[in-house]
Design a protein around this motif. Structure first.
Motif, short mmCIF file in Angstrom:
data_model
loop_
_atom_site.label_atom_id
_atom_site.label_comp_id
_atom_site.label_asym_id
_atom_site.label_seq_id
_atom_site.Cartn_x
_atom_site.Cartn_y
_atom_site.Cartn_z
N UNK A 223 0.84 -1.20 0.00
CA UNK A 223 0.00 0.00 0.00
C UNK A 223 0.87 1.25 0.00
N UNK A 224 0.33 2.34 -0.53
CA UNK A 224 0.98 3.64 -0.44
C UNK A 224 0.52 4.31 0.85
N UNK A 225 1.46 4.68 1.71
CA UNK A 225 1.13 5.37 2.96
C UNK A 225 1.40 6.86 2.77
N UNK A 226 0.41 7.68 3.04
CA UNK A 226 0.56 9.12 2.85
C UNK A 226 0.31 9.83 4.18
N UNK A 227 0.97 10.96 4.37
CA UNK A 227 0.80 11.74 5.58
C UNK A 227 -0.23 12.84 5.35
N UNK A 228 -1.10 13.00 6.31
CA UNK A 228 -2.15 14.01 6.21
C UNK A 228 -1.54 15.40 6.07
N UNK A 229 -2.00 16.15 5.10
CA UNK A 229 -1.49 17.48 4.87
C UNK A 229 -0.48 17.55 3.74
N UNK A 230 0.19 16.43 3.45
CA UNK A 230 1.15 16.42 2.35
C UNK A 230 0.46 16.23 1.01
N UNK A 231 -0.61 15.45 1.02
CA UNK A 231 -1.44 15.27 -0.16
C UNK A 231 -2.81 14.84 0.32
N UNK A 232 -3.79 14.85 -0.56
CA UNK A 232 -5.13 14.40 -0.18
C UNK A 232 -5.33 12.97 -0.65
N UNK A 233 -6.26 12.27 -0.03
CA UNK A 233 -6.55 10.91 -0.48
C UNK A 233 -7.02 10.87 -1.93
N UNK A 234 -7.92 11.77 -2.36
CA UNK A 234 -8.31 11.74 -3.77
C UNK A 234 -7.12 11.92 -4.71
N UNK A 235 -6.20 12.83 -4.37
CA UNK A 235 -5.02 13.03 -5.22
C UNK A 235 -4.11 11.80 -5.19
N UNK A 236 -4.01 11.16 -4.03
CA UNK A 236 -3.19 9.95 -3.93
C UNK A 236 -3.76 8.84 -4.81
N UNK A 237 -5.09 8.75 -4.87
CA UNK A 237 -5.73 7.74 -5.72
C UNK A 237 -5.51 8.09 -7.19
N UNK A 238 -5.61 9.35 -7.54
CA UNK A 238 -5.34 9.75 -8.93
C UNK A 238 -3.92 9.37 -9.33
N UNK A 239 -2.97 9.58 -8.43
CA UNK A 239 -1.58 9.25 -8.72
C UNK A 239 -1.40 7.74 -8.86
N UNK A 240 -2.11 6.99 -8.02
CA UNK A 240 -2.02 5.52 -8.10
C UNK A 240 -2.65 5.00 -9.38
#
Length: 227
Positions: free
Chosen positions: A162-179
């Motif tokens: 899984x991709x782990x992201x830190x709150x404030x660095x990116x949003x979940x919707x943007x993380x999904x778009x990148x994935x």
């Protein structure tokens, strides 16, 4: 409010005893509850239980692990809202008696899916952990999990996929778009209600069938009963 007679509670709940309590992440405690009434329950990965955390106050927690011999494990998040659920999770100790409702919920693993996409935050990670643990090693898994800090990451089976992201660095919707996950599997999307809606829109725009996107809003800022 007058106390509900025990026979009524016995019809609505099962009883157990807290036998283990440990800090599993910076802000989450793992609690194990054991008891004869917890044996042989029908539990699907991703389901939840409602726990009496004081008087007749119920709070809902995803099941981290279930032992058919009579053990239920929960992971309870300690957060800023100092409500009854947060206080119970922070202070309950081994030896205390607990009443809880039987497992429920339809936000559950679809084991026959070709691919599994997991998207959510800390509150979703507990259900994700149960689902991931139930999948075979060869299952195709991807996803994004958002946490406040790296020390809030639960030790998930297959968590390295899984991709782990830190709150404030990116949003979940943007993380999904990148994935950019391709349609054709099942998506499990859970956590804060607005993020759940936004991620669902991203997946629909990417061609995912609405029936392939399972959603569960676990919390909403300011809403009572979520603390």
């Amino acid at each position: 409010m007058p106390a509900v007679p025990n026979p009524v509670l016995d019809l609505l709940t099962v009883r157990g005893t807290v036998t283990e309590a440990e800090q599993i992440t910076a802000r989450m405690r793992r609690l194990r509850i054991d008891g004869g009434q917890l044996a042989g329950l029908e539990v699907q990965p991703g389901q939840q239980v409602r726990v009496l955390v004081g008087g007749l106050t119920l709070r809902t927690y995803s099941i981290w692990h279930y032992d058919p011999s009579g053990g239920v494990e929960l992971c309870v998040l300690d957060h800023a809202a100092d409500g009854p659920g947060a206080r119970w999770g922070r202070t309950v100790t081994p030896g205390e008696q607990v009443r809880l409702r039987r497992p429920e919920g339809t936000f559950t693993l679809r084991p026959d899916a070709a691919r599994h996409l997991f998207v959510g935050d800390e509150t979703a990670a507990v259900a994700f952990g149960a689902m991931l643990a139930a999948l075979p090693g060869e299952a195709v898994v991807s996803g994004c999990v958002e946490t406040a800090t790296a020390s809030d990451r639960l030790p998930l089976a297959g968590g390295d996929r899984l991709d782990w992201v830190l709150r404030g660095e990116t949003s979940l919707p943007d993380a999904v778009r990148r994935l950019a996950p391709e349609p054709g599997g099942i998506a499990y999307v859970a956590g804060e209600a607005r993020d759940v809606q936004a991620v669902r829109r991203v997946l629909r725009e990417a061609g995912w069938d609405r029936r392939a996107v399972l959603t569960k809003p676990f919390w909403t800022p300011g809403k009572k009963g979520m603390d």
